[in-house]
Design an enzyme around this catalytic site. Structure first.
Site, PDB file in Angstrom:
ATOM      1  N   MET A 187      47.043  25.989  61.504  1.00 19.92           N
ATOM      2  CA  MET A 187      47.801  25.016  60.713  1.00 19.92           C
ATOM      3  C   MET A 187      47.094  24.762  59.377  1.00 19.92           C
ATOM      4  SD  MET A 187      49.651  22.430  63.297  1.00 19.92           S
ATOM      5  CE  MET A 187      48.294  21.312  63.564  1.00 19.92           C
ATOM      6  N   HIS A 204      38.147  28.187  62.563  1.00 18.03           N
ATOM      7  CA  HIS A 204      39.147  29.210  62.220  1.00 18.03           C
ATOM      8  C   HIS A 204      38.475  30.511  61.770  1.00 18.03           C
ATOM      9  CE1 HIS A 204      41.449  25.379  61.150  1.00 18.03           C
ATOM     10  NE2 HIS A 204      42.164  25.907  62.114  1.00 18.03           N
ATOM     11  N   VAL A 238      33.456  26.159  68.006  1.00 21.32           N
ATOM     12  CA  VAL A 238      32.423  26.040  66.977  1.00 21.32           C
ATOM     13  C   VAL A 238      32.156  24.554  66.751  1.00 21.32           C
ATOM     14  CG1 VAL A 238      31.889  26.480  64.550  1.00 21.32           C
ATOM     15  CG2 VAL A 238      33.093  28.211  65.895  1.00 21.32           C
TER      16      VAL A 238
HETATM   17  P1  AMP Z   1      44.726  24.556  64.299  1.00 17.77           P
HETATM   18  O1  AMP Z   1      44.710  24.946  62.868  1.00 17.77           O
HETATM   19  O2  AMP Z   1      44.038  23.266  64.586  1.00 17.77           O
HETATM   20  O3  AMP Z   1      46.109  24.651  64.904  1.00 17.77           O
HETATM   21  O4  AMP Z   1      43.857  25.657  65.057  1.00 17.77           O
HETATM   22  C1  AMP Z   1      44.122  27.019  64.929  1.00 17.77           C
HETATM   23  C2  AMP Z   1      43.284  27.778  65.926  1.00 17.77           C
HETATM   24  O5  AMP Z   1      41.903  27.521  65.679  1.00 17.77           O
HETATM   25  C3  AMP Z   1      43.548  27.368  67.373  1.00 17.77           C
HETATM   26  O6  AMP Z   1      43.527  28.519  68.210  1.00 17.77           O
HETATM   27  C4  AMP Z   1      42.393  26.460  67.676  1.00 17.77           C
HETATM   28  O7  AMP Z   1      42.056  26.422  69.052  1.00 17.77           O
HETATM   29  C5  AMP Z   1      41.287  27.108  66.870  1.00 17.77           C
HETATM   30  N1  AMP Z   1      40.201  26.161  66.593  1.00 17.77           N
HETATM   31  C6  AMP Z   1      40.293  24.931  66.037  1.00 17.77           C
HETATM   32  N2  AMP Z   1      39.087  24.338  65.988  1.00 17.77           N
HETATM   33  C7  AMP Z   1      38.196  25.216  66.520  1.00 17.77           C
HETATM   34  C8  AMP Z   1      36.786  25.189  66.772  1.00 17.77           C
HETATM   35  N3  AMP Z   1      36.017  24.136  66.441  1.00 17.77           N
HETATM   36  N4  AMP Z   1      36.217  26.266  67.348  1.00 17.77           N
HETATM   37  C9  AMP Z   1      36.967  27.349  67.696  1.00 17.77           C
HETATM   38  N5  AMP Z   1      38.303  27.440  67.493  1.00 17.77           N
HETATM   39  C10 AMP Z   1      38.912  26.389  66.913  1.00 17.77           C
END
Ligand code: AMP
Length: 288
Positions: A30, A37, A176
């Site tokens: 997003m 990411h 992370v």
């Molecule tokens: P989002 O932009 O929040 O929808 O996340 C996009 C992708 O990044 C999803 O698969 C999340 O699980 C992953 N993600 C978000 N935060 C982290 C993090 N701290 N460590 C690893 N993956 C993450």
């Protein structure tokens, strides 16, 4: 790095890559990209030839009272981070492209979508499954990478891909964290400096649970109580839930055995933070 906004153009580029025998790796996001990411983009880079990253703040996964409007957006900044992390194609559709007038089809993964975060965020995982299904159909990657940080999302996506016979490998990257243990998240930008310090209690509580389990504790209630106490000692924290569940069915367990997920959601001011850890517990079998 190419930036694509139209579904048709995205299909064309992906189709050409596949025709040339390239493997496509896909990371849906997003936006407001961070190290979580970029670590997933790195994983996609390792196992594929063409890395596609999508940025789409998906309206169907936000409740009416949630932060859809104020969710952080900055394409220029994201484009730099994505390129540096190894992204080849940045797919940035808008709402009208993804949900044109007359849009009527949703994907709902039964049984898993209304537990944990789904219980507090009705419709959230229906929106997630729908948008991920659409994106996988558009990009048709061989491999799609998601983060363990959103553990329930990962379980639901795996289930959906299996149930709908989607031909894609799902890879889950580790969470992370910042130096103090706070899981990196786009929503951390809602935290004040003080709240960010207090939020490190979430990770500490998970580490405490780990230590208790390693020391032989098998009482689910005792572990949850210890975690709750640690978190609630932070003045800004409001616990939404702390649950110990089966890592596949997401159902609460009464006995610690096999692979379990300890998942939590806690409010700090305007931010609802989630975190989790997975444990494999091997109990010695009794005689008879
Ligand atoms: P989002 O932009 O929040 O929808 O996340 C996009 C992708 O990044 C999803 O698969 C999340 O699980 C992953 N993600 C978000 N935060 C982290 C993090 N701290 N460590 C690893 N993956 C993450």
């Amino acid at each position: 790095m190419e930036i694509i906004r139209a579904i048709g153009a995205m299909r064309e580029v992906a189709g050409r890559a596949r025709a040339n025998g390239q493997r496509i790796g896909f990371v849906p996001t997003m936006g407001w990209l961070h190290e979580g990411h970029t670590s997933l983009i790195g994983l996609a880079r390792e196992c594929t030839d063409l890395v596609v990253v999508s940025i789409f703040v998906n309206p169907t996964q936000f409740g009416p009272e949630e932060d859809f409007e104020r969710y952080p957006r900055d394409l220029e900044r994201d484009a730099v981070l994505a390129r540096e992390a190894g992204c080849d194609v940045l797919f940035v559709p808008d709402g009208g492209e993804m949900y044109p007038e007359g849009y009527a089809t949703y994907v709902y993964v039964e049984g898993l979508s209304d537990l944990l975060c789904g219980e507090r965020r009705p419709g959230h995982f229906r929106g997630v499954a729908t948008v991920v299904a659409k994106l996988l159909n558009i990009v048709q990657p061989q491999c799609a990478v998601f983060g363990q940080k959103d553990a329930q999302q990962s379980v639901i996506i795996r289930r959906m891909v299996k149930d709908l016979d989607m031909d894609v490998e799902i890879v889950i990257g580790p969470t992370v964290r910042e130096k103090n243990g706070v899981a990196v998240s786009s929503r951390n930008m809602y935290l004040s400096g003080d709240e960010r310090v207090q939020a490190s209690a979430l990770y500490r509580s998970l580490v405490t649970a780990k230590k208790m389990i390693e020391a032989g504790e098998r009482d689910v209630a005792a572990i949850v109580a210890a975690m709750r106490q640690m978190i609630e000692s932070q003045p800004a924290a409001r616990v939404d839930y702390i649950s110990i569940v089966d890592s596949e069915t997401l159902k609460e367990v009464t006995r610690l055995d096999g692979e379990v997920l300890i998942a939590l959601a806690v409010w700090f001011g305007k931010a609802r933070l989630i975190d989790n850890m997975v444990f494999t517990i091997e109990n010695k079998k009794g005689k008879g």
